[in-house]
Design a protein around this motif. Structure first.
Motif, mmCIF file in Angstrom:
data_model
loop_
_atom_site.group_PDB
_atom_site.id
_atom_site.type_symbol
_atom_site.label_atom_id
_atom_site.label_comp_id
_atom_site.label_asym_id
_atom_site.label_seq_id
_atom_site.Cartn_x
_atom_site.Cartn_y
_atom_site.Cartn_z
ATOM 1 N N ARG A 197 -6.501 -22.487 12.269
ATOM 2 C CA ARG A 197 -7.859 -22.774 12.735
ATOM 3 C C ARG A 197 -8.238 -24.225 12.477
ATOM 4 O O ARG A 197 -8.803 -24.894 13.344
ATOM 5 N N ILE A 198 -7.919 -24.717 11.299
ATOM 6 C CA ILE A 198 -8.257 -26.098 10.958
ATOM 7 C C ILE A 198 -7.412 -27.066 11.778
ATOM 8 O O ILE A 198 -7.905 -28.111 12.204
ATOM 9 N N SER A 199 -6.163 -26.721 12.031
ATOM 10 C CA SER A 199 -5.314 -27.572 12.874
ATOM 11 C C SER A 199 -5.892 -27.708 14.275
ATOM 12 O O SER A 199 -5.934 -28.801 14.838
ATOM 13 N N ARG A 200 -6.357 -26.604 14.839
ATOM 14 C CA ARG A 200 -6.961 -26.656 16.178
ATOM 15 C C ARG A 200 -8.244 -27.471 16.173
ATOM 16 O O ARG A 200 -8.506 -28.241 17.107
ATOM 17 N N LEU A 201 -9.050 -27.313 15.128
ATOM 18 C CA LEU A 201 -10.285 -28.087 15.008
ATOM 19 C C LEU A 201 -9.985 -29.582 14.928
ATOM 20 O O LEU A 201 -10.595 -30.394 15.634
ATOM 21 N N LEU A 202 -9.010 -29.950 14.086
ATOM 22 C CA LEU A 202 -8.653 -31.365 13.934
ATOM 23 C C LEU A 202 -8.065 -31.923 15.228
ATOM 24 O O LEU A 202 -8.357 -33.067 15.599
ATOM 25 N N GLN A 203 -7.251 -31.135 15.927
ATOM 26 C CA GLN A 203 -6.669 -31.594 17.184
ATOM 27 C C GLN A 203 -7.760 -31.863 18.213
ATOM 28 O O GLN A 203 -7.743 -32.887 18.895
ATOM 29 N N LYS A 204 -8.725 -30.977 18.297
ATOM 30 C CA LYS A 204 -9.819 -31.148 19.257
ATOM 31 C C LYS A 204 -10.649 -32.382 18.933
ATOM 32 O O LYS A 204 -10.929 -33.209 19.809
ATOM 33 N N GLU A 205 -11.012 -32.548 17.679
ATOM 34 C CA GLU A 205 -11.860 -33.680 17.293
ATOM 35 C C GLU A 205 -11.110 -35.006 17.390
ATOM 36 O O GLU A 205 -11.676 -36.013 17.824
ATOM 37 N N LEU A 206 -9.834 -35.025 16.993
ATOM 38 C CA LEU A 206 -9.057 -36.258 17.128
ATOM 39 C C LEU A 206 -8.872 -36.635 18.588
ATOM 40 O O LEU A 206 -8.927 -37.821 18.939
ATOM 41 N N SER A 207 -8.669 -35.649 19.453
ATOM 42 C CA SER A 207 -8.507 -35.973 20.875
ATOM 43 C C SER A 207 -9.788 -36.561 21.447
ATOM 44 O O SER A 207 -9.739 -37.471 22.281
#
Length: 111
Positions: free
Chosen positions: A8-18
């Protein structure tokens, strides 16, 4: 249970970094940076992000610029996710050359 939280945190970080890279690369015409994969350590302290750069010739230049501005990117990320995470992870960026690898295999198969 821990693995579900990491995902879940990986997906959150991927979305925000993108979103951060999308806003930053708008100023650079002809360059597109996308976050292809994000891995986070089990203790949530280190985030490893893989970036895909188009055109791939500018990959090394973009990665060096991203690594120089790593503190600014971490600050921007912290501003966006400060309500979801208590500690903002340390960021590490690598180039994702899987598309170049696929193109190379296609060329070899066509021969």
């Amino acid at each position: 249970m821990q693995e579900t939280r990491q995902n879940r945190i990986s997906r959150l970080l991927q979305k925000e970094l993108s979103l951060i890279f999308q806003s930053q690369t708008r100023m650079m015409h002809g360059v597109m940076v996308s976050v292809t994969r994000v891995k986070i350590s089990p203790d949530l302290s280190i985030c490893t992000a893989y970036l895909s750069v188009f055109p791939s010739e500018k990959g090394e230049e973009i990665i060096s610029a991203v690594n120089k501005n790593q503190a600014t990117i971490r600050y921007d990320l912290g501003q966006k996710i400060r309500n979801q995470l208590r500690i903002i992870p340390e960021l590490r960026f690598f180039i994702d050359d899987s598309l170049d690898y696929i193109d190379r295999i296609d060329e070899l198969l066509k021969k």
